[in-house]
Design a protein around this motif. Structure first.
Motif, PDB file in Angstrom:
ATOM      1  N   SER A   3       0.823  -1.214   0.000  1.00  0.00           N
ATOM      2  CA  SER A   3       0.000   0.000   0.000  1.00  0.00           C
ATOM      3  C   SER A   3       0.857   1.263   0.000  1.00  0.00           C
ATOM      4  CB  SER A   3      -0.939   0.005   1.198  1.00  0.00           C
ATOM      5  OG  SER A   3      -0.194   0.020   2.398  1.00  0.00           O
ATOM      6  N   LEU A   4       2.062   1.182   0.539  1.00  0.00           N
ATOM      7  CA  LEU A   4       2.951   2.341   0.517  1.00  0.00           C
ATOM      8  C   LEU A   4       3.290   2.730  -0.920  1.00  0.00           C
ATOM      9  CD1 LEU A   4       4.701   4.368   2.042  1.00  0.00           C
ATOM     10  CD2 LEU A   4       6.517   2.666   2.084  1.00  0.00           C
ATOM     11  N   LEU A   5       3.485   1.742  -1.768  1.00  0.00           N
ATOM     12  CA  LEU A   5       3.827   2.025  -3.161  1.00  0.00           C
ATOM     13  C   LEU A   5       2.606   2.329  -4.012  1.00  0.00           C
ATOM     14  CD1 LEU A   5       6.611  -0.629  -3.770  1.00  0.00           C
ATOM     15  CD2 LEU A   5       6.851   1.773  -3.148  1.00  0.00           C
ATOM     16  N   GLN A  95      10.408   2.219  -1.925  1.00  0.00           N
ATOM     17  CA  GLN A  95      10.546   0.777  -1.693  1.00  0.00           C
ATOM     18  C   GLN A  95      11.469   0.517  -0.515  1.00  0.00           C
ATOM     19  OE1 GLN A  95      11.841  -0.564  -5.550  1.00  0.00           O
ATOM     20  NE2 GLN A  95       9.759  -1.017  -6.219  1.00  0.00           N
ATOM     21  N   ALA A  96      12.556   1.292  -0.432  1.00  0.00           N
ATOM     22  CA  ALA A  96      13.484   1.136   0.685  1.00  0.00           C
ATOM     23  C   ALA A  96      12.838   1.516   2.010  1.00  0.00           C
ATOM     24  CB  ALA A  96      14.736   1.981   0.449  1.00  0.00           C
ATOM     25  N   ARG A 101       8.098   1.965   7.303  1.00  0.00           N
ATOM     26  CA  ARG A 101       6.645   2.131   7.376  1.00  0.00           C
ATOM     27  C   ARG A 101       6.002   0.996   8.166  1.00  0.00           C
ATOM     28  NH1 ARG A 101       2.966   5.868   6.997  1.00  0.00           N
ATOM     29  NH2 ARG A 101       2.062   5.847   4.972  1.00  0.00           N
ATOM     30  N   LEU A 102       6.421  -0.240   7.882  1.00  0.00           N
ATOM     31  CA  LEU A 102       5.853  -1.395   8.589  1.00  0.00           C
ATOM     32  C   LEU A 102       6.184  -1.341  10.079  1.00  0.00           C
ATOM     33  CD1 LEU A 102       6.539  -4.194   5.967  1.00  0.00           C
ATOM     34  CD2 LEU A 102       4.365  -3.057   6.460  1.00  0.00           C
ATOM     35  N   THR A 107       4.406  -0.144  15.606  1.00  0.00           N
ATOM     36  CA  THR A 107       4.536   0.660  16.819  1.00  0.00           C
ATOM     37  C   THR A 107       3.220   1.333  17.173  1.00  0.00           C
ATOM     38  OG1 THR A 107       6.864   1.049  16.316  1.00  0.00           O
ATOM     39  CG2 THR A 107       5.841   2.549  17.888  1.00  0.00           C
ATOM     40  N   VAL A 108       2.547   1.878  16.182  1.00  0.00           N
ATOM     41  CA  VAL A 108       1.244   2.517  16.415  1.00  0.00           C
ATOM     42  C   VAL A 108       0.247   1.486  16.938  1.00  0.00           C
ATOM     43  CG1 VAL A 108      -0.729   3.626  15.288  1.00  0.00           C
ATOM     44  CG2 VAL A 108       1.585   4.398  14.775  1.00  0.00           C
TER      45      VAL A 108
END
Length: 163
Positions: A3-5, A95-96, A101-102, A107-108
């Motif tokens: 989803s980040l990409l 991508q890096a 992000r994960l 953590t959240v």
């Protein structure tokens, strides 16, 4: 795909002297001859490439100086790839960033679970001192200060942000 990409799509935008860079579909009735340059943009909204200028003179064509010969104002595929190459680096950077992000999302989620757990034990009668001992807080007051506003009955733990 991650989803980040998914939020990162690149394209070449036309630049006009009197308007911000516009993607091809948004050019409306602008004439191609009015294009003064190009820039790679990303759908994330937080990134854009550097400006490439347009020249009508073949002798002034200098890709290393970010000047492209384009008689019509519409880039051919090879020149568009040159402009879009910067976006490729942006995509590699994103991508890096996937592990970051994960880890942040983990953590959240863990922080939200902690707030819910404190809310539960407090509703069950546990003292702030017991909570403080369990989380390593220096005092009952510190634990209460950290969680009291987040564990109140009307507070939604999903709205919590990591300090």
């Amino acid at each position: 795909m991650n989803s980040l990409l998914d939020s990162h799509r690149g394209w070449v935008a036309d630049i006009f002297a009197d308007a911000p860079p516009l993607p091809f579909d948004d050019r409306c009735s602008r004439r191609e001859e009015e294009v003064i340059g190009w820039r790679a943009l990303c759908s994330c909204g937080g990134w854009h490439g550097r400006t490439w200028l347009r020249t009508d003179r073949m002798a002034a064509h200098a890709p290393s100086a970010r000047v492209l010969h384009c008689a019509t104002g519409r880039l051919d595929a090879d020149l568009a790839r040159s402009v879009l190459a910067e976006w490729d680096y942006h995509q590699l950077e994103m991508q890096a960033m996937i592990p970051v992000r994960l880890a942040f999302e983990d953590t959240v989620a863990a922080q939200q679970r902690l707030v819910e757990a404190v809310r539960f034990v407090r509703a069950s009668g546990a003292s702030w001192g017991a909570v403080a001992r369990e989380i390593g807080a220096p005092s009952a007051e510190a634990a209460e200060q950290r969680f009291s506003d987040r564990t109140s009955p009307g507070h939604d733990a999903s709205e919590m942000r990591i300090p």
